[in-house]
Scaffold this motif. Sequence first.
Motif, PDB file in Angstrom:
ATOM      1  N   ASP A  37       0.791  -1.107  -0.128  1.00  0.00           N
ATOM      2  CA  ASP A  37      -0.060  -0.042  -0.020  1.00  0.00           C
ATOM      3  C   ASP A  37       0.816   1.273  -0.038  1.00  0.00           C
ATOM      4  O   ASP A  37       2.045   1.001   0.267  1.00  0.00           O
ATOM      5  CB  ASP A  37      -0.917  -0.078   1.223  1.00  0.00           C
ATOM      6  CG  ASP A  37      -0.371  -0.247   2.622  1.00  0.00           C
ATOM      7  OD1 ASP A  37       0.795   0.600   2.879  1.00  0.00           O
ATOM      8  OD2 ASP A  37      -0.867  -0.867   3.316  1.00  0.00           O
ATOM      9  N   THR A  61      -6.099  -0.187  -1.590  1.00  0.00           N
ATOM     10  CA  THR A  61      -6.483   1.237  -0.870  1.00  0.00           C
ATOM     11  C   THR A  61      -7.021   2.463  -1.584  1.00  0.00           C
ATOM     12  O   THR A  61      -7.041   2.255  -2.677  1.00  0.00           O
ATOM     13  CB  THR A  61      -5.218   1.412  -0.011  1.00  0.00           C
ATOM     14  OG1 THR A  61      -4.088   1.823  -0.765  1.00  0.00           O
ATOM     15  CG2 THR A  61      -4.874   0.199   0.878  1.00  0.00           C
ATOM     16  N   GLU A  62      -7.430   3.315  -0.965  1.00  0.00           N
ATOM     17  CA  GLU A  62      -7.761   4.464  -1.444  1.00  0.00           C
ATOM     18  C   GLU A  62      -6.678   5.073  -2.507  1.00  0.00           C
ATOM     19  O   GLU A  62      -6.863   5.679  -3.429  1.00  0.00           O
ATOM     20  CB  GLU A  62      -8.096   5.595  -0.475  1.00  0.00           C
ATOM     21  CG  GLU A  62      -8.858   6.743  -1.245  1.00  0.00           C
ATOM     22  CD  GLU A  62      -9.105   7.820  -0.280  1.00  0.00           C
ATOM     23  OE1 GLU A  62      -9.538   8.921  -0.628  1.00  0.00           O
ATOM     24  OE2 GLU A  62      -9.469   7.594   1.143  1.00  0.00           O
ATOM     25  N   LYS A  63      -5.608   5.318  -1.886  1.00  0.00           N
ATOM     26  CA  LYS A  63      -4.436   5.821  -2.478  1.00  0.00           C
ATOM     27  C   LYS A  63      -3.883   4.782  -3.575  1.00  0.00           C
ATOM     28  O   LYS A  63      -3.726   3.598  -3.477  1.00  0.00           O
ATOM     29  CB  LYS A  63      -3.303   6.261  -1.602  1.00  0.00           C
ATOM     30  CG  LYS A  63      -3.407   7.210  -0.668  1.00  0.00           C
ATOM     31  CD  LYS A  63      -3.336   8.827  -1.274  1.00  0.00           C
ATOM     32  CE  LYS A  63      -3.285   9.874  -0.199  1.00  0.00           C
ATOM     33  NZ  LYS A  63      -3.008  11.034  -0.914  1.00  0.00           N
ATOM     34  N   THR A  64      -3.527   5.322  -4.763  1.00  0.00           N
ATOM     35  CA  THR A  64      -3.175   4.351  -5.965  1.00  0.00           C
ATOM     36  C   THR A  64      -1.640   4.603  -6.299  1.00  0.00           C
ATOM     37  O   THR A  64      -0.886   5.600  -5.658  1.00  0.00           O
ATOM     38  CB  THR A  64      -3.896   5.045  -7.353  1.00  0.00           C
ATOM     39  OG1 THR A  64      -3.511   6.220  -7.579  1.00  0.00           O
ATOM     40  CG2 THR A  64      -5.557   4.865  -7.038  1.00  0.00           C
ATOM     41  N   ASP A  67      -0.757   8.110  -7.320  1.00  0.00           N
ATOM     42  CA  ASP A  67      -0.492   8.992  -6.227  1.00  0.00           C
ATOM     43  C   ASP A  67       0.856   8.542  -5.628  1.00  0.00           C
ATOM     44  O   ASP A  67       1.703   9.540  -5.255  1.00  0.00           O
ATOM     45  CB  ASP A  67      -1.699   8.569  -5.116  1.00  0.00           C
ATOM     46  CG  ASP A  67      -2.754   9.070  -5.432  1.00  0.00           C
ATOM     47  OD1 ASP A  67      -2.887   9.885  -5.946  1.00  0.00           O
ATOM     48  OD2 ASP A  67      -3.812   8.128  -4.904  1.00  0.00           O
TER      49      ASP A  67
END
Length: 252
Positions: A37, A61-64, A67
């Motif tokens: 992550d 997760t939300e962050k790719t 990112d």
Amino acid sequence: MNQLIKILILEDNVIIADDMQSMLEDIGYEIVANVVDFESATQALKENQVDLALVDIVLATEKTGIDFGKHIRENYNIPFIFVTSNSDKATVENAKSVHPSGYLVKPFEQQDLFTSIEIALSNFNEAASAAAQTDNVVEEENKHLSSSVLRNSIFVKKNQHYYRIPFDDIQYVKADNVYLEVYTADKNFLVRSALKDYLEKLPSEQFYRAHKSYIVNIDHIEAINTKDIMINGKNIPISKEFREFILSNMNA
């Protein structure tokens, strides 16, 4: 390889991540972190020396990975390669926005991985070398410019400021007791100095001691007679020696 290339892997599929690590270690690279992550990847960058990152774009997760690529671009000077199953136009365009050093589509072979890494590292090193050479050229040019500016001017203090006066702008300097008055076409500055000492700061081919109380810039002489020269409409007394010097060098 004399010194192992240190690689960080960000891949949320553990099976793929382990397979990548095995291929890389078999080639001879060192894996400093294999994480799943964004947060773990950023922490790994803080704690390890990383030469290159392999980054999956789509994470659980939300962050790719995009990112993370942006995070690298903003905070570190290392190459990174996106490793992803997505090759659609939207994903590629999104990836391009953070300027990766490569884009490798899964599934891939060990040779594909090796080639992508070596090309990314080679391009990165060449770009860094070119940037360093450019910086050196710019630095030398700035030094030359700064030196040229200082060589061709003098600074005079007035009202808590230092004003730069190009030598060409100085018309004459007049001694007044312990002070000197430096005259340009539209300004004058008061300087505390001996006339002899000030003359040594000025270009000898341009400035001359015309009189015991005057230094003149010969480029600004407008007229001459037996006793005076005229600069900017002002008559300035001259010595016999200076008059002879001017007359012997003038075209008439």
